[in-house]
Design an enzyme around this catalytic site. Structure first.
Site, PDB file in Angstrom:
ATOM      1  N   GLU A  57     -42.935  50.687  -5.369  1.00  0.00           N
ATOM      2  CA  GLU A  57     -42.077  49.503  -5.240  1.00  0.00           C
ATOM      3  C   GLU A  57     -41.111  49.379  -6.422  1.00  0.00           C
ATOM      4  O   GLU A  57     -39.958  49.029  -6.250  1.00  0.00           O
ATOM      5  CB  GLU A  57     -42.914  48.236  -5.094  1.00  0.00           C
ATOM      6  N   TYR A 140     -40.057  39.637  -4.125  1.00  0.00           N
ATOM      7  CA  TYR A 140     -40.200  40.716  -3.140  1.00  0.00           C
ATOM      8  C   TYR A 140     -41.360  41.642  -3.499  1.00  0.00           C
ATOM      9  O   TYR A 140     -42.223  41.938  -2.662  1.00  0.00           O
ATOM     10  CB  TYR A 140     -38.916  41.549  -2.998  1.00  0.00           C
ATOM     11  N   ASP A 158     -36.956  41.904   2.053  1.00  0.00           N
ATOM     12  CA  ASP A 158     -36.093  42.800   1.297  1.00  0.00           C
ATOM     13  C   ASP A 158     -34.762  42.942   2.028  1.00  0.00           C
ATOM     14  O   ASP A 158     -34.516  42.291   3.042  1.00  0.00           O
ATOM     15  CB  ASP A 158     -36.763  44.167   1.115  1.00  0.00           C
TER      16      ASP A 158
END
Length: 312
Positions: A57, A140, A158
């Site tokens: 991520e 997020y 996102d």
DNA sequence: TATGCGTGGTT
DNA sequence: TAACCAAGCAT
């Protein structure tokens, strides 16, 4: 707070997001499509674990999958647990980051690993609030890790999901420049009730945006929900709104920073000032960029005018 | 909320 | 060929 023009502009018809509405068919359609078409990415495999998910991520924040893949593999091989990364100087993280861009992410990932080692016994926390407290983890990323690594129920919003919802639900070609309250509300309203399904829904909507409902040249023929897509049903109207300004790069401090850091990264030891001076002709901007790197903690100044990646 | 923050592939 | 685009965050 009063309803703004933007809120009104992004309002979603009641039949699409009314409270308590049942979206079972939509969930099923998109998740089934995901099961059939999802890419086999290393951070989606069970052996990736929460740390693998978190590393991916961080790397995927503004960087395409294709460029992340090789760096991700090397990173996890070298630092299989947060404590392994935390035990190294942050400069090693910056170096291993390579050319992924936005190297402050490397520093923050190192900081997150240190915080995980100290505060969470070396295990990536599963609580959204604890994730959010880590450096480099925003709304997020916290939702993504909690959802993908721990199967929790969160709205994961996102850029891909925003675009999918803008088209499929709101009937616009593109979402607004900045994420709005209306978008968050819509995302929350669409999350399946059951946690395990919610996690698959999050991954599926992201994948749909990444593979089919792309920013340019969406392949609506391949889209599983094209028949229900509000944008398609409206005749695919062109985007109207403020220009989505693209960031300039050539000649900016960012370009200078990038060049300076590339020299530091590719050098094993300290780099003399003279070597850095060669990357940019204009001395004022060059000095400003270098100062910025130092104050960001990406570069360490030494006695005698040399520089190196941080040893702490 | 607008801006700064890298890099490289695609159109 | 510039412009656009890529799983955002911090300030």
């Amino acid at each position: 707070m009063t309803a703004t023009t933007e809120d009104a502009a992004n309002a979603v018809p009641d039949h699409d997001n009314g409270p308590g509405r049942d979206h079972t068919d939509l969930h099923t359609t998109v998740v089934d499509w995901f099961d059939a078409h999802a890419r086999d990415l290393p951070w989606r495999r069970p052996e990736a674990g929460a740390w693998g998910v978190m590393v991916s991520e961080f790397m995927l924040q503004q960087t395409p999958v294709a460029r992340v893949l090789p760096v991700y593999e090397q990173w996890l091989a070298r630092w299989p647990r947060p404590a392994d990364l935390a035990a190294e100087p942050s400069g090693e993280a910056v170096r291993a980051w390579g050319r992924l861009g936005y190297p402050r992410r490397a520093l923050r990932l190192h900081g997150a690993a240190a915080a995980i080692a100290e505060r969470h016994g070396g295990d990536v926390p599963g609580e959204h609030a604890q994730l959010l407290a880590l450096p480099g983890v925003g709304e997020y990323t916290a939702a993504a890790v909690a959802s993908f690594a721990y199967g929790q129920r969160h709205a994961v919003l996102d850029t891909n999901v925003r675009r999918v919802f803008a088209r499929a639900v709101t009937g616009r070609q593109y979402p607004p420049n900045a994420t709005t309250a209306a978008e968050r509300k819509l995302a929350r309203a669409l999350v399946p009730q059951e946690a395990a399904l919610a996690a698959r829904w999050a991954a599926a909507t992201m994948e749909l945006g990444a593979l089919v409902c792309t920013a340019r040249g969406p392949e609506c023929e391949r889209c599983p929900i094209a028949a229900q897509c509000a944008w398609q049903l409206a005749g695919a109207p062109e985007y109207e709104g403020p220009p989505r300004r693209t960031q300039s790069y050539a000649g900016t401090d960012r370009q200078v920073r990038g060049r300076l850091l590339a020299v530091l990264r590719d050098s094993a030891g300290p780099v003399p000032q003279a070597a850095l001076d060669r990357v940019w002709h204009e001395p004022v901007q060059r000095a400003r960029a270098l100062d910025g790197l130092v104050s960001d903690g990406l570069v360490e100044p030494l006695e005698g005018g040399a520089y190196r990646l941080p040893q702490t």
